[in-house]
Design a protein around this motif. Structure first.
Motif, short mmCIF file in Angstrom:
data_model
loop_
_atom_site.label_atom_id
_atom_site.label_comp_id
_atom_site.label_asym_id
_atom_site.label_seq_id
_atom_site.Cartn_x
_atom_site.Cartn_y
_atom_site.Cartn_z
N PRO A 166 1.78 0.24 6.25
CA PRO A 166 0.39 0.00 6.68
C PRO A 166 0.24 0.26 8.18
O PRO A 166 1.24 0.41 8.88
N ASP A 199 -5.41 -1.14 8.05
CA ASP A 199 -4.91 -2.40 7.48
C ASP A 199 -5.17 -3.55 8.45
O ASP A 199 -5.39 -4.68 8.02
N CYS A 248 0.84 -1.19 0.00
CA CYS A 248 0.00 0.00 0.00
C CYS A 248 0.88 1.25 0.00
O CYS A 248 2.03 1.19 0.39
N GLY A 249 0.31 2.35 -0.46
CA GLY A 249 1.02 3.64 -0.41
C GLY A 249 2.27 3.63 -1.27
O GLY A 249 2.52 2.73 -2.06
N LYS A 252 4.39 -5.93 0.74
CA LYS A 252 3.44 -6.87 1.34
C LYS A 252 3.93 -7.27 2.74
O LYS A 252 5.13 -7.44 2.96
N ARG A 261 0.35 6.57 5.57
CA ARG A 261 0.52 5.33 4.76
C ARG A 261 0.76 5.69 3.30
O ARG A 261 1.63 5.11 2.64
N GLU A 262 -0.01 6.65 2.81
CA GLU A 262 0.12 7.09 1.42
C GLU A 262 1.55 7.57 1.16
O GLU A 262 2.17 7.24 0.15
#
Ligand code: PEP
Ligand code: MN
Length: 281
Positions: A104, A123, A25-26, A31, A98-99
């Motif tokens: 996460p 998350d 993410c972000g 992962k 997070r972005e």
């Protein structure tokens, strides 16, 4: 059929470990897999703090090899006069972080009315120790698809804890991580008694990933690093600790919070312990 009262959580029902996965993410995110060969470290302040403090903390986590940030937007406080958390504003701050950083986040949900909002953005949602047997809340997070970190109730048995995991799973959400965070005993030298017995015991009973939180489990910063090492040594899949650039100034739980130097030292030690028992970090 399983002989245990918890069915879905039982090793008798499923013999392979459950892997709880968070997709990347972000910006530049990776992962994260809980319950696999790698030990995952979660760190962050007790409460969501200023954007600047959150960014400094995220950088320290990434630098030391942590994979996910923690911080409470909704805080369960013993005193109604203590800081109660930033609420929805705290969630927005975590999502922005997070972005920007690709990290996460785990954050607590306390109220069934907030489950949809928190599970939508977080998350991992945390169920705190005081809510381990809030069955309405367990059912509500069970109806979402967001992974749940289920903390052990401070006066609950391992079997009661597994029954709470069962509530979440029976409502459709298999992504449960159990978190030992210390139980209440007669001992007053520490805030709680970190029950590391629970880790190998759980490994004989359930396929779910097991986390240990030595910050709440001990209550004192200088005890966190040794107990984190012990937690990895006895088989924890996840270590969750409270960190802050200036623990003395933390909004909550400063007395059990590590600064970044202490956290980095712990990370180096945890990598060595993980390697010694044939795990990665
Ligand atoms: C926390 O993680 O900050 C917290 C409130 O934990 P617990 O529910 O274990 O006290
Ligand atoms: Mn805390």
């Amino acid at each position: 059929m399983s002989s245990k009262p918890y069915k879905l959580a039982s090793l008798e029902t499923r013999s392979e470990p459950t892997l709880v996965t968070i997709p990347p993410c972000g910006r530049g995110g990776k992962k994260v897999v809980f319950g696999g060969p790698g030990v995952v470290v979660v760190a962050g302040p007790c409460s969501v703090e200023s954007t600047e403090i959150m960014e400094l903390t995220a950088a320290a986590i990434k630098k030391a090899g942590g994979r996910i940030i923690r911080a409470g937007a909704f805080k369960p406080r013993t005193s109604p006069y203590a800081f109660q958390g930033l609420g929805a504003q705290g969630l927005r701050r975590l999502a922005q972080l997070r972005e920007k950083t690709g990290l996460p986040f785990i954050t607590e949900v306390m109220d069934t009315r907030d489950v949809e909002m928190v599970a939508e953005v977080a998350d991992v949602v945390q169920i705190g120790t005081r809510n381990m047997q809030n069955f309405s809340l367990l059912k509500a997070v069970g109806r979402t698809h967001t992974p749940v970190l289920l903390k052990r109730g401070l006066a609950n048995t391992i079997e009661e804890w597994l029954m709470s995991a069962e509530y979440i799973m029976a409502n459709g959400n298999p992504n449960v991580i159990l978190c030992e965070r210390g139980i209440r005993t007669y001992e007053r030298a520490t805030r709680n008694t970190l029950d590391l017995n629970a880790v190998p015991v759980l490994k004989t009973l359930t396929h779910l990933p097991v986390a240990v939180d030595p910050s709440h489990g001990t209550g004192y910063t200088h005890l966190v690093r040794p107990m984190a090492r012990a937690a990895v040594a006895c088989g924890a899949d996840v270590i969750m600790v409270e960190i802050h650039p200036e623990p003395a100034k933390a909004i909550s739980d400063g007395q059990q919070t590590q600064d970044f130097a202490e956290f980095a030292k712990m990370m180096t030690e945890l990598k060595a312990v993980a390697r010694a028992i044939g795990r990665k970090m």
